[in-house]
Design an enzyme around this catalytic site. Structure first.
Site, PDB file in Angstrom:
ATOM      1  CB  CYS A 136      -0.598  -0.037   1.280  1.00 53.00           C
ATOM      2  SG  CYS A 136      -2.119   1.240   1.456  1.00 53.00           S
ATOM      3  CB  CYS A 139      -0.566   2.364   3.855  1.00 53.85           C
ATOM      4  SG  CYS A 139      -2.477   1.389   3.330  1.00 53.85           S
ATOM      5  CG  ASP A 140       2.988   0.939   4.669  1.00 54.54           C
ATOM      6  OD1 ASP A 140       2.736   2.063   5.533  1.00 54.54           O
ATOM      7  OD2 ASP A 140       3.323   0.172   4.392  1.00 54.54           O
TER       8      ASP A 140
END
Ligand code: NDP
Length: 315
Positions: A136, A139-140
């Site tokens: 992701c 997300c990261d």
């Protein structure tokens, strides 16, 4: 072991599950909803959601899912922070067992278990999970500002992830196993035009290396040919974008699915081949897989379950 009876049991807590919960509880069906291992589903891993109607300025994935959950609870959905691990759909009421060994006898079941990101299956992906390996980018990606990263895959998701990462990272490699991208033309063009994205065609990843986290990936170009070539790339982040797999394994014995494991429904309804079992959201949708389409099928599944109970004089 406790045994509980319910008219509607919902498995999964993404947009489909929560919307089914809202509709079923407003119809006074007192549904029980199992959140599963990832409460809120895949959207809790996203940052901004800009295409869900009703949020002109966008909304954070986590916030939207918390609000959907609150809306389901407000009308009486009983949300359990557990997973259903075993089902018996051979007769009604359906027997569903959770991860604590408790049993629920359900007159109808709505499956909204979603899908999960696929991994290559390398031991190093597990070794470096959370230490440079991610599925992701939104997300990261933040952790890789001014670093080098790689995205595996050549589809629209991979292009989207690569484009997003290219706004943060110094350099983005795309590791593509064929000699072309599968992505739509518009996405291909965007990727090609971005200066800090380099596409490594005909490359497969065979391993990762690094002391305390990912420091590089080992690739093979033209694998299996007489001009096979090994190459190492220096990266800090390794992002998978090779598609998704529906979370339907525990239903395989009972439900008809396509070859990829997506549950087949009797369109335009959400009913499955087992009377009284309905499917909604990504677990039954190989095509659209959007938050809004999932929410829509969650609504349909709750209405279908309600009609089913009415037809069987069980309301
Ligand atoms: P896709 O199935 O379209 O693409 C998967 C990519 O991963 C392909 O390039 C595939 O390679 C590669 N791949 C699969 N398995 C492996 C493996 N084991 N090793 C290396 N590479 C692998 O999935 P997406 O998630 O990209 O897209 C799914 C659907 O969602 C599509 O219909 C897409 O159009 C849509 N979508 C649309 C978006 C948009 O319009 N903005 C954004 C995201 C998704 P190969 O080509 O060789 O099979």
């Amino acid at each position: 072991m406790e045994e509980t009876k319910t008219k509607v049991l919902i498995i999964g807590s993404g947009p489909a599950g929560c919307t089914a919960g809202i509709y079923a509880s407003r119809a006074n069906l007192k549904p029980i909803l199992f959140e599963g291992e990832q409460p809120g589903g895949q959207l809790t891993q996203t940052t901004d959601i800009e295409n869900f109607p009703g949020y002109p300025n966008g909304v954070q994935g986590m916030q939207m899912m918390n609000e959907l959950r609150d809306q389901a609870v407000r009308f009486g959905t009983d949300i359990k922070s557990r997973s259903i691990v075993k089902v018996d759909f051979s007769k009604r009421p359906f027997r569903c067992e959770d991860d604590h060994g408790d049993v629920y006898m359900a007159e109808t079941v709505i499956i909204s278990t979603g899908a999960s990101a696929k991994y290559l299956g390398l031991a190093d992906e597990t070794k470096y999970q959370g230490l440079g390996v991610s599925a992701c980018a939104t997300c990261d990606g933040f952790f890789y500002r001014n670093r080098n990263v790689a995205v595996v895959g050549g589809g629209d998701t991979a292009c989207e992830e690569a484009l997003y990462l290219s706004t943060l990272a110094k350099k983005v490699y795309m590791i593509v196993r064929k000699d072309y991208l599968r992505a739509s033309n518009v996405m291909q063009k965007r990727v090609m035009e971005r200066e800090n994205i380099e596409i490594l065609f005909r490359c497969n990843t065979v391993g990762l290396f690094g002391e305390d986290g990912v420091e590089g990936a080992k690739l093979v170009r033209d694998k299996g040919t007489d001009h096979e070539e090994l190459l190492d790339i220096a990266i800090d982040g390794f992002f998978l974008a090779i598609g998704h797999k529906p979370n339907t394994d525990i239903f395989k014995e009972y439900l008809e699915m396509d070859e990829l494991g997506y549950i087949k429904t009797n369109e335009p309804h959400t009913s499955t081949n087992v009377e009284g079992v309905f499917a909604a959201g990504d677990c039954a949708d190989p095509i659209y897989r959007q938050a809004i389409t999932s929410a829509g099928t969650g609504c349909r599944a709750a209405l279908d379950a309600e009609h089913f109970l009415m037809d069987h004089n069980e309301l």
